[in-house]
Design an enzyme around this catalytic site. Sequence first.
Site, PDB file in Angstrom:
ATOM      1  CE  LYS A 175      -3.707   2.011   2.898  1.00  0.00           C
ATOM      2  NZ  LYS A 175      -4.515   1.793   4.116  1.00  0.00           N
TER       3      LYS A 175
ATOM      4  CB  SER B  61      -7.817   3.765   3.283  1.00  0.00           C
ATOM      5  OG  SER B  61      -6.933   3.131   4.185  1.00  0.00           O
TER       6      SER B  61
ATOM      7  CB  SER C 175      -7.892   0.677   6.028  1.00  0.00           C
ATOM      8  OG  SER C 175      -8.518   1.913   5.933  1.00  0.00           O
TER       9      SER C 175
HETATM   10  N1  GLN Z   1     -12.664   4.200   7.047  1.00  0.00           N
HETATM   11  C1  GLN Z   1     -11.933   4.550   8.210  1.00  0.00           C
HETATM   12  C2  GLN Z   1     -11.477   5.990   8.119  1.00  0.00           C
HETATM   13  O1  GLN Z   1     -11.768   6.596   7.162  1.00  0.00           O
HETATM   14  C3  GLN Z   1     -10.784   3.628   8.412  1.00  0.00           C
HETATM   15  C4  GLN Z   1      -9.605   3.941   7.592  1.00  0.00           C
HETATM   16  C5  GLN Z   1      -8.411   3.130   7.951  1.00  0.00           C
HETATM   17  O2  GLN Z   1      -8.509   2.090   8.599  1.00  0.00           O
HETATM   18  N2  GLN Z   1      -7.256   3.623   7.536  1.00  0.00           N
HETATM   19  O3  GLN Z   1     -10.853   6.496   8.983  1.00  0.00           O
END
Ligand code: GLN
Length: 469
Positions: free
Chosen positions: A76, A151, A175
Amino acid sequence: MFYTSIAETQTALAAGEITTVKLVERYLASIGDQRYLNIYVEVFADEALDLAREQDGRRSAGEKLGKLAGVIISIKDVICYAGHIVSAGSAILEDFESPYTATALQRLLDEDAIIIGRTNCDEFAMGSANENSHYGPTRNAADPARVPGGSSGGAAVSVQANTCLLAVGSSTGGSVRQPASFCGIYGFKPTYGRISRHGLIAYGSSFDQIGLLARDPADIALGLEIIAGADSFDATAPNKEVPAYSQSTSTGPKRIAYFPEVLENESVDPAIRQTTADALDRLREAGHSVHPVTFDYFDYVVPTYYVLTTAEASSNLSRYDGMRYGYRSSEAETLEETYKQSRSEGFGPEVQRRILLGTFVLSSGYYDAFYGKAQRARRVIQEQLRAILSEHDFILMPVSPSQPWPVGDQIDDPVANYLADIYTVLANLAGLPAIAIPAGTEPDGHLPVGYQLMADLWKEEELLGFVRR
Ligand code: GLN
């Protein structure tokens, strides 16, 4: 034809059915054929081929190869890799080259993993749909009109679309599990502290963890075994023994908790409720005991998460100021203009929204009312979850209340996106390990469905052993 596990890949390589170079070429062709999915921000084609050639040479010379020989991975775009750009899906770091390699990644490389490229993600890992990326949205390979989750959306599709075998992602609030589930693969986040965060670009430091995505939970177990454990660069990764996860098995009946309130909740997609209920039935039939439990704080989960993570983000992201590194506005003339314009032009709207929110909840006069209160709420949430887990081996629940939505549908509705994080942020708030498990496709449709299992702190061995049984 693509291999679906590390064991299968390594058997084929050992038998001379395929060479590492051919394997890499196959994945590169797959990336080329599926550019419309927008999985990668950058593909390391030449480098991957060079490493493959070198590995094939060592193999034919009879040399001993690492545990991940022939394993093609994606990383990532928040994981530092020396000499390579790491941009966190942001314009502010678009040209930033990392001077060092993340500890977890170095451990994978030391075992002969080959990195094929860095995957698209929401800017600074903030999002649930991969639509907040400077490089545009990634698309779900099961239905390219729909989001892959986020994400780590690119990470999930990189495995789903057969462009690599194992993906390294990160989880602050879901994420890894949510995109894995949206894409029909396994996604795992460990206990907070199990994997070093050194070289992971920070979003919410008391939540962030590196996680793994794969088709086979055995591959996640082996990957975790390699990357877990203490690191002198990260004081939050304690010196705790790392079990041989790749050998973990599960015996005997387990006690599994679930929340009836969630199964009955009308706002949860019917296919997801059905999948969760079916998973519980199957476990019951297999001789495990399944118990309804209550959790009193569902209404507080999302607010607590968004107060704390935005607060941490506002502090973590203050370093991107146009002075030290990253984007600097060419229009600015004074120091103050440099700060303001570099940050206004460099950060996308969602990141700006969260920095503003985080700065607000930390400001004097509001600190106790918001930040202090959210910290206390986090403790209460963790205590109740751990009380449940002191009497049960696992909690089984949905990953997300919604199925992958059409690209563009929720982009103007940040609150709808935040609310959809309710079931994943629990594990991050409490620091618990959790894994998303694929369960085929929805009964009347084509989209993947899944559910998750959560365990008590440091119980990755039990969790992975149970999933692999
Ligand atoms: N969807 C969550 C956020 O927007 C989690 C994102 C993540 O785990 N990086 O913060």
